[in-house]
Write a protein that holds these residues in place. Sequence first.
Motif, PDB file in Angstrom:
ATOM      1  N   PHE A   1      -6.109  -9.535   6.056  1.00 53.55           N
ATOM      2  CA  PHE A   1      -6.720  -9.694   4.738  1.00 53.55           C
ATOM      3  C   PHE A   1      -5.580  -9.799   3.733  1.00 53.55           C
ATOM      4  O   PHE A   1      -4.506  -9.237   3.938  1.00 53.55           O
ATOM      5  N   ASP A   2      -5.829 -10.482   2.627  1.00 48.94           N
ATOM      6  CA  ASP A   2      -4.831 -10.551   1.562  1.00 48.94           C
ATOM      7  C   ASP A   2      -4.983  -9.348   0.637  1.00 48.94           C
ATOM      8  O   ASP A   2      -6.066  -8.778   0.514  1.00 48.94           O
ATOM      9  N   GLY A   3      -3.899  -9.008  -0.041  1.00 48.44           N
ATOM     10  CA  GLY A   3      -3.955  -7.948  -1.035  1.00 48.44           C
ATOM     11  C   GLY A   3      -4.371  -8.466  -2.399  1.00 48.44           C
ATOM     12  O   GLY A   3      -4.647  -7.698  -3.304  1.00 48.44           O
ATOM     13  N   ASN A   4      -4.407  -9.774  -2.563  1.00 45.83           N
ATOM     14  CA  ASN A   4      -4.743 -10.392  -3.844  1.00 45.83           C
ATOM     15  C   ASN A   4      -6.194 -10.862  -3.866  1.00 45.83           C
ATOM     16  O   ASN A   4      -6.824 -10.983  -2.820  1.00 45.83           O
TER      17      ASN A   4
ATOM     18  N   PRO B   1      -1.454  -7.480 -12.954  1.00 43.16           N
ATOM     19  CA  PRO B   1      -0.130  -8.088 -12.737  1.00 43.16           C
ATOM     20  C   PRO B   1       0.896  -7.124 -12.144  1.00 43.16           C
ATOM     21  O   PRO B   1       1.972  -7.566 -11.734  1.00 43.16           O
ATOM     22  N   TYR B   2       0.573  -5.826 -12.072  1.00 50.20           N
ATOM     23  CA  TYR B   2       1.502  -4.856 -11.520  1.00 50.20           C
ATOM     24  C   TYR B   2       1.388  -4.781  -9.992  1.00 50.20           C
ATOM     25  O   TYR B   2       2.246  -4.269  -9.317  1.00 50.20           O
ATOM     26  N   ARG B   3       0.328  -5.342  -9.448  1.00 48.62           N
ATOM     27  CA  ARG B   3       0.039  -5.210  -8.026  1.00 48.62           C
ATOM     28  C   ARG B   3       0.922  -6.093  -7.147  1.00 48.62           C
ATOM     29  O   ARG B   3       1.236  -7.220  -7.497  1.00 48.62           O
ATOM     30  N   MET B   4       1.313  -5.548  -5.988  1.00 47.04           N
ATOM     31  CA  MET B   4       2.044  -6.319  -4.975  1.00 47.04           C
ATOM     32  C   MET B   4       1.466  -5.980  -3.613  1.00 47.04           C
ATOM     33  O   MET B   4       0.768  -4.976  -3.457  1.00 47.04           O
TER      34      MET B   4
ATOM     35  N   LEU C   1      10.702  -3.467  -5.083  1.00 43.37           N
ATOM     36  CA  LEU C   1       9.457  -3.360  -5.857  1.00 43.37           C
ATOM     37  C   LEU C   1       8.250  -3.127  -4.963  1.00 43.37           C
ATOM     38  O   LEU C   1       7.329  -2.401  -5.334  1.00 43.37           O
ATOM     39  N   HIS C   2       8.221  -3.749  -3.778  1.00 42.75           N
ATOM     40  CA  HIS C   2       7.115  -3.508  -2.856  1.00 42.75           C
ATOM     41  C   HIS C   2       7.015  -2.020  -2.539  1.00 42.75           C
ATOM     42  O   HIS C   2       5.928  -1.455  -2.519  1.00 42.75           O
ATOM     43  N   HIS C   3       8.151  -1.370  -2.304  1.00 42.86           N
ATOM     44  CA  HIS C   3       8.148   0.053  -1.957  1.00 42.86           C
ATOM     45  C   HIS C   3       7.815   0.923  -3.169  1.00 42.86           C
ATOM     46  O   HIS C   3       7.103   1.909  -3.047  1.00 42.86           O
TER      47      HIS C   3
ATOM     48  N   ALA D   1       4.028   0.778  -3.660  1.00 41.64           N
ATOM     49  CA  ALA D   1       3.234   0.878  -2.429  1.00 41.64           C
ATOM     50  C   ALA D   1       2.062   1.835  -2.546  1.00 41.64           C
ATOM     51  O   ALA D   1       1.057   1.663  -1.851  1.00 41.64           O
ATOM     52  N   ASP D   2       2.152   2.826  -3.401  1.00 43.39           N
ATOM     53  CA  ASP D   2       1.093   3.839  -3.453  1.00 43.39           C
ATOM     54  C   ASP D   2       0.054   3.584  -4.540  1.00 43.39           C
ATOM     55  O   ASP D   2      -0.814   4.411  -4.772  1.00 43.39           O
ATOM     56  N   ILE D   3       0.160   2.446  -5.193  1.00 39.38           N
ATOM     57  CA  ILE D   3      -0.832   2.136  -6.228  1.00 39.38           C
ATOM     58  C   ILE D   3      -2.139   1.738  -5.556  1.00 39.38           C
ATOM     59  O   ILE D   3      -2.172   0.845  -4.720  1.00 39.38           O
ATOM     60  N   LEU D   4      -3.193   2.423  -5.916  1.00 39.41           N
ATOM     61  CA  LEU D   4      -4.496   2.117  -5.337  1.00 39.41           C
ATOM     62  C   LEU D   4      -5.105   0.908  -6.037  1.00 39.41           C
ATOM     63  O   LEU D   4      -5.178   0.864  -7.263  1.00 39.41           O
ATOM     64  N   VAL D   5      -5.507  -0.055  -5.250  1.00 38.24           N
ATOM     65  CA  VAL D   5      -6.104  -1.274  -5.791  1.00 38.24           C
ATOM     66  C   VAL D   5      -7.607  -1.116  -5.883  1.00 38.24           C
ATOM     67  O   VAL D   5      -8.221  -1.328  -6.904  1.00 38.24           O
TER      68      VAL D   5
END
Length: 134
Positions: free
Chosen positions: A11-14, A101-104, A120-122, A125-129
């Motif tokens: 699945f994509d994260g976007n 826009p902060y999401r990766m 930046l990915h790391h 990493a803990d941001i809940l989408v």
Amino acid sequence: MEPSHYLPWHFDGNEFTVSILVTKADAGGIFEYVPNIRTPETENYDHIEHILSGGRDGVHQLDLQPGDLQLFAGRFSMHRVTPIEGTTTRYIGLPTYVHDPYRMNRPYHSESIYGRATKLHHQRADILVDGLVD
Ligand SMILES: [Fe+2]
């Protein structure tokens, strides 16, 4: 994608992706997807396990041609690209879009799909989408 390369089921994260196929592989390189196999309310693990075990219920194939433009909601539709066959490199443009826009992508997602993850990915990493598993 070079010969023998493939993208595994994921699945994509976007929220959505615009794809534009530039060069098609000699054979293979087929885009396969299961539309809306999950929703923001349910992961639907039984169906996902069926697909990961080789099942084909709900699998669609899209044999993109050079110049084809596709809008795709990969966060809810599991998808992959089958192995590239022959000697021609498959080129596809994949600009992706998110509401935040902060999401990766998660680091392991970026590493498995693109071969690397950045600092930046790391850091993010803990941001809940949402409640879905990435
Ligand atoms: Fe994807």
